[in-house]
Design a protein around this motif. Structure first.
Motif, PDB file in Angstrom:
ATOM      1  N   THR B  18     -10.785  -9.073 -47.531  1.00  0.00           N
ATOM      2  CA  THR B  18      -9.478  -8.474 -47.253  1.00  0.00           C
ATOM      3  C   THR B  18      -8.769  -8.141 -48.561  1.00  0.00           C
ATOM      4  N   VAL B  21     -10.281  -5.078 -50.077  1.00  0.00           N
ATOM      5  CA  VAL B  21      -9.917  -3.835 -49.391  1.00  0.00           C
ATOM      6  C   VAL B  21      -8.449  -3.480 -49.647  1.00  0.00           C
ATOM      7  N   VAL B  22      -7.594  -4.521 -49.651  1.00  0.00           N
ATOM      8  CA  VAL B  22      -6.186  -4.267 -49.911  1.00  0.00           C
ATOM      9  C   VAL B  22      -5.980  -3.702 -51.312  1.00  0.00           C
ATOM     10  N   VAL B  25      -6.802  -0.141 -51.145  1.00  0.00           N
ATOM     11  CA  VAL B  25      -5.741   0.648 -50.504  1.00  0.00           C
ATOM     12  C   VAL B  25      -4.584   0.868 -51.470  1.00  0.00           C
ATOM     13  N   ALA B 293       0.890  -8.917 -52.623  1.00  0.00           N
ATOM     14  CA  ALA B 293      -0.044  -8.913 -51.502  1.00  0.00           C
ATOM     15  C   ALA B 293      -1.083 -10.022 -51.663  1.00  0.00           C
ATOM     16  N   ILE B 297      -1.779 -12.955 -49.046  1.00  0.00           N
ATOM     17  CA  ILE B 297      -3.081 -13.120 -48.403  1.00  0.00           C
ATOM     18  C   ILE B 297      -3.646 -14.513 -48.682  1.00  0.00           C
TER      19      ILE B 297
END
Lengths: 275, 318
Positions: B18, B21-22, B25, B293, B297
């Motif tokens: 995650t 991927v974040v 992004v 972020a 996370i």
């Protein structure tokens, strides 16, 4: 309508309070130009005038009438939050129903994309996207609607998953109805009650997020009157012991509480528990 | 035991995936802009030199994957690149602020976690009484009003009416710990009020959920007192959900810090992020967003791992 009034009569005090407050806000927002004594960004006097009979709440940092800005603020702040929530719901629930009916790779693709967006904190992601698209009302609505559509997607998908396995949906499929028809005529009516309660809750979050961004100077832009930016523009008054700048913030809080009360009542009724 | 380990590793791997991927992004979001990114971001008034500097800084002449690898690789080695607007190394901009933000969040967590658990237990113990209802109304209000409202009310109360604490939390670099606590007190209190409300409500809810279980009824029938019921019987089983709630709220704390920092002009990451968004300083925004972020996370991941580890059904599986 009579049925609703009858139900409301039996509702707990908190729910009645919520309905009255929400109606009041809606009336103020709708009839803002009639109610407001001055123009939205009309300069009527010196900066930071105290409360008088003419300027009920004094004037703001640019000498505009605070009461007028409050009234127009209801229209702008609530209007934009409502529009954003509606877009989020249309996009989110369409995608959610879509995923539930089609399943397979469509579902996988949408769900994993949503997982990624949800794992980034809302405010942070909004700030990132606003940097790219620039702070304007259009990009604000688009960005916030996109982010909240992901939350709606999850709920809509979960609700629709329980409906697509029903016999009547299968019957419609066998009958040869199209995807769109099934989503609109079979799933939507049955998924509506939980989604309506969710709408109230999401509206509160959207409303608070937009007010927060406006407070940061990145949401609704001047000269439009808006409750979040009004707090920011006049905050220096607070250090002189004047609480006028907090009236817009209190107005935000009151509406959120009122909507929460109504949602609680609806959820309670939907759960079938006796009061 | 190895079953639990596998679950652990799986969840850890998913968390790291995650995160990866974040980061993708966040890095590639700039590609969302149609047309010439440099022109769009810097606006019509940008000089050709600015545009060229922008392109060079973001490496827009290279393909996206090369750029991403260079950026992420640099990130891992502590080279965060330079600010687009001021040209200063990003690390110099954030090092002090990162510490300040963690100090503020840690301070708030230190007060709010014990307070929330205590209040949650008390209101579950005295549920449906006046005390419980007043706590409920107070916390619902705290959740419903915007964070800046809570902040300014505290400023008015403690900085203006009683003049106990400064309304602006400006820190000098060599401030002593005592001075730091004194100046950070109001922002920390604001965060505490907001987060405590959330945590306390969830603690109460998870305790009351447990009270519906048969073994609690059994204890009740044996004649155990309310207090014993909650503290001895329900609380140990509620630890997993409560710890999860705490981890989620600590994650929230890191994000909630943004608005509170702006209210108190606190020199932290949130303030920097907001300033950089207004200036459209893309490289700084990317770095700050990634840090926020990632913290978020990691806290959520920690909450998942703790709830796996504290579930006896998973620990002693046949």
């Amino acid at each position: 309508m009579n049925g609703f009034l009858h139900e409301l009569g039996k509702a707990p005090l908190t729910a009645k309070f919520g309905v009255v407050v929400v109606l009041l806000y809606i009336l103020v927002a709708l009839f803002a130009p009639l109610l407001a004594p001055f123009g939205e960004s009309e300069v009527v006097g010196w900066e930071y005038q105290p409360w008088t009979t003419e300027n009920w709440l004094g004037t703001d940092s640019l000498g505009r009438d605070m009461a007028t800005r409050m009234i127009y603020g209801a229209r702008n702040t609530i209007g934009i939050a409502l529009l954003t929530t509606i877009i989020a719901f249309v996009v989110g629930s369409t995608a959610g129903f879509f995923a539930a009916v089609l399943q397979g790779w469509v579902d996988q693709l949408l769900s994993r994309a949503v997982d990624v967006v949800i794992s980034i904190p809302t405010l942070i992601f909004a700030l990132l996207l606003l940097t790219i698209f620039g702070a304007s009302v259009t990009s604000l609505i688009g960005v916030i609607a996109l982010i909240y559509a992901t939350f709606v997607y999850r709920i809509a998908r979960a609700v629709a998953m329980g409906i697509v396995v029903m016999d009547y949906v299968e019957a419609a499929q066998v009958r040869g109805e199209g995807l769109w028809w099934i989503m609109r005529k079979e799933i939507l009516p049955n998924a509506a009650p939980p989604l309506v309660a969710e709408f109230g809750l999401r509206f509160c979050f959207v409303f608070l997020t937009i007010s927060g961004l406006s407070f940061l100077g990145l949401g609704i832009q001047p000269p439009a009157a808006d409750w979040g930016s009004m707090v920011r523009e006049n905050a220096s008054l607070i250090t002189f012991g004047d609480l006028t700048p907090l009236i817009p913030a209190a107005a935000i809080g009151l509406l959120t509480v009122a909507v929460n009360f109504i949602v609680d009542w609806m959820l309670h009724k939907a759960s079938g528990l006796k009061t | 035991m190895h079953h639990l380990l596998r679950l652990f590793v799986q969840r850890l791997a998913l968390g790291l995936l995650t995160l990866f991927v974040v980061s993708l992004v966040i890095f590639l979001s700039i590609e969302l802009l149609p047309g010439d990114v440099a022109q769009q971001v810097l606006g019509q008034s940008a000089t050709p030199e600015n545009l060229a500097a922008f392109r060079r800084e973001l490496g827009l002449d290279q393909p996206a994957h090369t750029r991403y690898l260079a950026w992420f690789g640099g990130f891992l080695q502590g080279d965060l690149g330079n600010s687009l607007i001021s040209g200063l190394p990003i690390w110099d901009l954030i090092s002090e602020r990162l510490y300040n933000t963690f100090f503020l969040a840690g301070f708030a967590a230190l007060i709010s976690v014990p307070l929330a658990v205590l209040l949650g237990v008390v209101s579950a113990l005295y549920r449906e009484t006046l005390l419980d209802k007043s706590i409920n109304v107070a916390t619902l209000t705290a959740i419903s009003v915007p964070e800046f409202f809570v902040g300014y009310i505290l400023v008015w109360l403690f900085a203006v009416e009683f003049a106990l604490f400064p309304s602006i939390a400006n820190l000098s670099e060599d401030a002593s710990l005592g001075d730091r606590i004194y100046r950070t007190f109001l922002p920390a209190l604001t965060l505490t009020l907001i987060v405590t409300a959330h945590m306390m409500r969830m603690t109460r809810a998870s305790l009351i959920n447990l009270l519906a279980l048969p073994y609690i009824e059994m204890a009740q029938l044996k004649g155990a007192s309310q207090r014993r019921l909650i503290v001895i019987h329900a609380l140990p089983n509620a630890i997993a959900p409560i710890v999860t709630v705490i981890a989620i709220n600590l994650a929230y704390l890191i994000v909630g810090v943004v608005i509170v920092e702006v209210v108190f002009v606190y020199p932290g990451m949130g303030q920097l992020l907001v300033d950089s968004v207004a200036k459209r300083d893309f490289t700084v925004v990317q770095t700050a967003c990634l840090l926020f972020a990632a913290t978020y996370i990691l806290f959520n991941l920690a909450s998942d791992l703790i709830s796996i580890a504290s579930n006896p059904r998973l620990l002693h599986r046949k």
